[in-house]
Design an enzyme around this catalytic site. Structure first.
Site, PDB file in Angstrom:
ATOM      1  N   HIS A  61       0.846  -1.200   0.000  1.00 26.58           N
ATOM      2  CA  HIS A  61       0.000   0.000   0.000  1.00 26.58           C
ATOM      3  C   HIS A  61       0.873   1.239   0.000  1.00 26.58           C
ATOM      4  O   HIS A  61       2.003   1.227   0.482  1.00 26.58           O
ATOM      5  CB  HIS A  61      -0.916   0.024   1.231  1.00 26.58           C
ATOM      6  CG  HIS A  61      -0.178  -0.061   2.527  1.00 26.58           C
ATOM      7  ND1 HIS A  61       0.260  -1.260   3.056  1.00 26.58           N
ATOM      8  CD2 HIS A  61       0.234   0.891   3.390  1.00 26.58           C
ATOM      9  CE1 HIS A  61       0.898  -1.028   4.191  1.00 26.58           C
ATOM     10  NE2 HIS A  61       0.912   0.262   4.415  1.00 26.58           N
ATOM     11  N   HIS A 119       1.094   5.408   1.020  1.00 25.11           N
ATOM     12  CA  HIS A 119       0.581   6.476   1.880  1.00 25.11           C
ATOM     13  C   HIS A 119       0.605   7.788   1.094  1.00 25.11           C
ATOM     14  O   HIS A 119       1.629   8.140   0.502  1.00 25.11           O
ATOM     15  CB  HIS A 119       1.488   6.663   3.105  1.00 25.11           C
ATOM     16  CG  HIS A 119       1.535   5.481   4.014  1.00 25.11           C
ATOM     17  ND1 HIS A 119       0.893   5.445   5.228  1.00 25.11           N
ATOM     18  CD2 HIS A 119       2.165   4.280   3.907  1.00 25.11           C
ATOM     19  CE1 HIS A 119       1.129   4.285   5.826  1.00 25.11           C
ATOM     20  NE2 HIS A 119       1.902   3.563   5.044  1.00 25.11           N
TER      21      HIS A 119
HETATM   22  P1  AMP Z   1       2.544   0.519   7.118  1.00 25.53           P
HETATM   23  O1  AMP Z   1       3.349   0.849   8.337  1.00 25.53           O
HETATM   24  O2  AMP Z   1       3.095   1.159   5.873  1.00 25.53           O
HETATM   25  O3  AMP Z   1       2.279  -0.959   6.968  1.00 25.53           O
HETATM   26  O4  AMP Z   1       1.159   1.260   7.338  1.00 25.53           O
HETATM   27  C1  AMP Z   1      -0.026   0.608   7.689  1.00 25.53           C
HETATM   28  C2  AMP Z   1      -1.052   1.683   7.889  1.00 25.53           C
HETATM   29  O5  AMP Z   1      -2.324   1.104   7.910  1.00 25.53           O
HETATM   30  C3  AMP Z   1      -0.882   2.470   9.207  1.00 25.53           C
HETATM   31  O6  AMP Z   1      -0.659   3.847   8.913  1.00 25.53           O
HETATM   32  C4  AMP Z   1      -2.204   2.227   9.921  1.00 25.53           C
HETATM   33  O7  AMP Z   1      -2.665   3.358  10.617  1.00 25.53           O
HETATM   34  C5  AMP Z   1      -3.132   1.861   8.773  1.00 25.53           C
HETATM   35  N1  AMP Z   1      -4.252   1.016   9.137  1.00 25.53           N
HETATM   36  C6  AMP Z   1      -4.234  -0.162   9.803  1.00 25.53           C
HETATM   37  N2  AMP Z   1      -5.476  -0.655   9.935  1.00 25.53           N
HETATM   38  C7  AMP Z   1      -6.300   0.219   9.314  1.00 25.53           C
HETATM   39  C8  AMP Z   1      -7.715   0.269   9.094  1.00 25.53           C
HETATM   40  N3  AMP Z   1      -8.530  -0.696   9.547  1.00 25.53           N
HETATM   41  N4  AMP Z   1      -8.224   1.325   8.420  1.00 25.53           N
HETATM   42  C9  AMP Z   1      -7.409   2.304   7.966  1.00 25.53           C
HETATM   43  N5  AMP Z   1      -6.084   2.320   8.140  1.00 25.53           N
HETATM   44  C10 AMP Z   1      -5.530   1.286   8.803  1.00 25.53           C
END
Ligand code: AMP
Length: 139
Positions: A101, A103
């Site tokens: 994903h 950001h």
């Molecule tokens: P990463 O550290 O790049 O894997 O980022 C994962 C991101 O997913 C984090 O910024 C979390 O806040 C976000 N995240 C996790 N669960 C959810 C959810 N259910 N809805 C929206 N964002 C989420």
């Protein structure tokens, strides 16, 4: 982690709610639940790929379209004048959710967020030797 347990796969399937922003047949974007800034969004391919290293390159155009569309809309909605687009690949880089994903983080001048601290090489020789080592692995 299996696709049945992956939290982003569960969002794609509608089993977990999200603040959806954009959806196509291949891509979904929604607000990050713990934003760096309000409007911080995530863009994900719907298909499960643990990291970008597993991703189908054929998704590139769909992802770029999503980055442009969602990025422009979140700037307009939040008053931001720019955004950062970033991806964490593997745990050492801060990846917590192993479904690739991106950001999108809205930015304004002087907001004090420093995402990219700069370093230095000891010499140009060191820099060029590293570039040669990387090129050799691309070839
Ligand atoms: P990463 O550290 O790049 O894997 O980022 C994962 C991101 O997913 C984090 O910024 C979390 O806040 C976000 N995240 C996790 N669960 C959810 C959810 N259910 N809805 C929206 N964002 C989420």
């Amino acid at each position: 982690m299996s696709q049945s347990e992956c939290i982003f796969c569960r969002i794609v399937r509608g089993e977990i709610p999200c603040a959806k922003l954009y959806e196509t047949g291949t891509v979904l974007a929604f607000l990050d639940i713990a934003p760096v800034r309000p409007g911080h969004a995530l863009v994900i391919p719907k298909a499960h790929h643990a990291t970008i290293l597993d991703l189908d390159p054929g998704l590139g155009a769909d992802l770029v379209t999503a980055f442009r569309t969602v990025g422009a809309a979140l700037m307009a909605a939040t008053g931001a004048t720019g955004f950062n687009l970033g991806l964490n690949c593997n745990a050492s880089a801060g990846q917590l959710v192993f479904h690739a994903h991106w950001h999108l983080i809205p930015r304004v001048e002087g907001d004090g967020l420093h995402l990219w601290p700069s370093g230095a090489y000891a010499s140009m020789d060191e820099m060029n030797a590293l570039a040669e080592s990387i090129r050799a692995r691309i070839a």
